[in-house]
Enzyme design. Structure first.
Site, PDB file in Angstrom:
ATOM      1  N   ASP A   1      11.006   6.422   7.677  1.00 45.33           N
ATOM      2  CA  ASP A   1      10.578   6.943   6.382  1.00 45.33           C
ATOM      3  C   ASP A   1      11.007   8.402   6.297  1.00 45.33           C
ATOM      4  OD1 ASP A   1       8.945   7.374   3.900  1.00 45.33           O
ATOM      5  OD2 ASP A   1       8.151   5.416   4.468  1.00 45.33           O
TER       6      ASP A   1
ATOM      7  N   HIS B   1      13.427   7.023   0.806  1.00 46.37           N
ATOM      8  CA  HIS B   1      12.604   7.275   2.005  1.00 46.37           C
ATOM      9  C   HIS B   1      13.513   7.535   3.208  1.00 46.37           C
ATOM     10  CE1 HIS B   1       8.603   6.438   0.361  1.00 46.37           C
ATOM     11  NE2 HIS B   1       9.147   5.444  -0.320  1.00 46.37           N
TER      12      HIS B   1
ATOM     13  N   GLU C   1      10.689   3.105  -4.507  1.00 45.86           N
ATOM     14  CA  GLU C   1      10.485   4.552  -4.610  1.00 45.86           C
ATOM     15  C   GLU C   1      11.751   5.334  -4.241  1.00 45.86           C
ATOM     16  OE1 GLU C   1       5.687   4.842  -3.820  1.00 45.86           O
ATOM     17  OE2 GLU C   1       7.012   4.968  -2.078  1.00 45.86           O
TER      18      GLU C   1
END
Length: 498
Positions: free
Chosen positions: A171, A234, A298
């Site tokens: 991440d 990420h 995201e």
């Protein structure tokens, strides 16, 4: 009072008592289950349970039990013998966990328990899960956990017949997976200066041998590990190690120290794609299971909107704009996995039927995914995210703000017809220790296991059985809170406890 509830349990007269003279007979292919049973019971009982051809605890693979599926088992306990049979090793592993729960609760402890009669009640059980995917995501990217903590977590999953450990390995805040040829991923990407302003350095990474050992440990317990490497967003930890994989030439960034989502994402040039393929090839070597998670959610497009390389890719591929690059990127890596015989998993659609989708924003997204040819694992945050506190009480440990997710919420996770199953997620921004992790996990994971395994789930019946199961968690030194509920009545049919 078994958790999760067995499909069929009939009580018989008598009981079988384990003694120093009790031996285990393991048929061909059942050696792993025998080893698991002996290792699980020895710390508390002190019983050697040697393997012997005349053993009265019989563990056997039986191809005639195919009607119980890939994970079902049959268990018979009489005063003369204990007989556990299954068509697969995974089914035998689940049967071992039922044997552990049938014994006195002290059998789950890690220290000798004297003056306990290790007796199993007479029963006939035929058991199989309702759904094939019963999982837990564990985020080790934001908070590294040593492999010993992961093995214990697998043990707790196995006790509850949860069968998928989704391991979130990378991440913005950390990279935990070693990849040959890319040493800076763990030398640089695995370490950050602090965590959201606490001033405390944090980091860690696994060796290939540790991860392979975890996979083997899990497999013997009926659990498979699904690795996740996040892309194309990420990606900040990877970009800290190798800036040329990003969108701004020459820029150097540290591993991100904040929570949330960084705008630094992978570039869409050939070098970035080749890097991702290299990483996935290593993942395939370490994790032999059919599913590989590639993230996909995201992913801010801010950098792509101003990157000449990204805009050139948009034109070359005939895309409508930078907003379509995420989907294009995911299709490239998904095809790479498919070409190697694996199934891609993602948070967002990859535009390829057969890929597994995990809807997390809204449970209603599952219907569109199923209509589009995706397999679906339910992961809606309002009923499965365990980083949220499970009550609003003053004794509740810190968690993600903004929502409360109770065991009742988990038990009633939406399950549209046709889904593979569901999983909970333990994101770890607010989970600094393994003990805190377990405190957030239970009893909510017990609720998940029962809801996904039992043929006719009943919240009322589950809460009755949890009164005894809570003692098992205590015996295992699992910190756990009370079984929190909502005010709504349970509309499912009540069943007799077992």
């Amino acid at each position: 009072m078994i958790v999760p509830r067995p499909t069929r349990l009939v009580r018989r007269r008598g009981r079988f008592t384990l003694s120093p003279d009790t031996a285990v007979r393991a048929g061909p292919g059942a050696e792993g289950a025998a080893r698991l049973l002996r290792a699980s019971l020895r710390p508390a009982t002190g019983l050697p349970l040697p393997v012997h051809e005349d053993g009265r605890v019989v563990i056997a693979l039986d191809e005639r039990l195919v009607g119980l599926g890939d994970e079902g088992y049959a268990l018979s306990v009489t005063e003369h013998a204990v007989v556990l049979r299954a068509a697969t090793r995974q089914g035998l592993a689940h049967g071992v966990q039922t044997i552990r729960q049938l014994l006195p609760v002290e059998a789950l402890g890690s220290r000798p328990a004297p003056n306990v009669e290790w007796a199993l009640p007479g029963v006939d059980i035929r058991d199989a899960p309702r759904l094939p995917w019963r999982g837990v995501l564990l985020d080790v990217a934001r908070r590294f956990q040593p492999v010993a903590a992961l093995r214990r977590f697998v043990d707790l999953m196995a006790l509850h017949k949860l069968n998928v450990l989704h391991l979130h390995l990378t991440d913005d805040q950390g990279w935990r997976l070693p990849v040959p040829g890319w040493p800076r991923l763990t030398e640089v990407g695995a370490w950050r200066a602090e965590s959201d302003g606490d001033g405390v350095p944090h980091g860690g990474c696994y060796t290939r041998a540790e991860l392979a050992g975890l996979v083997a440990h899990a497999a013997e317990r009926g659990v498979r590990v699904v690795p996740e490497v996040e892309m194309p967003g990420h990606a900040r930890a990877a970009l800290a190690a190798y800036p040329h994989l990003g969108n701004v030439p020459g820029r150097e960034l540290p591993v991100w120290t904040r929570w949330g989502v960084s705008e630094a994402v992978f570039g869409v040039h050939d070098a970035a794609l080749e890097f991702c393929r290299d990483v996935l090839d290593e993942v395939l070597e370490v994790f032999p299971g059919p599913h590989v998670h590639i993230g996909g959610d995201e992913c801010p497009t801010t950098e792509w909107e101003t990157s000449p390389t990204a805009l050139a890719r948009v034109a070359r591929e005939g895309l409508a704009g930078p907003h379509e690059l995420r989907g294009w990127f995911l299709r490239q890596v998904a095809e790479h996995l498919v070409s190697r015989g694996r199934t891609p998993v993602s948070w967002e659609p990859v535009g390829r039927p057969g890929a597994v989708l995990m809807p997390w924003r809204d449970a209603a997204d599952a219907h569109a995914a199923l209509d589009g040819g995706h397999d679906v694992v339910m992961a809606p945050h309002r009923s499965t995210y365990l980083d949220y506190p499970q009550s609003a009480g003053p004794d509740e440990p810190a968690g993600q703000p903004g929502l409360v997710v109770t065991a009742h919420d988990v038990y009633h996770v939406p399950l549209p017809a046709g889904v593979l199953g569901a999983q909970c997620a333990l994101w770890t921004e607010y989970v600094p220790t393994a003990r805190h992790l377990e405190r957030l996990a239970f009893p909510r994971l017990a609720a998940l296991s029962d809801a996904l395994w039992a043929k006719r789930p009943s919240w009322t019946d589950f809460t009755d059985r949890m009164r005894g199961h809570a003692d098992r968690l205590t015996a295992l030194s699992v910190p756990h809170g009370p079984l929190t509920t909502r005010e709504e009545d349970d509309d499912r049919s009540p069943v007799q406890p077992c």
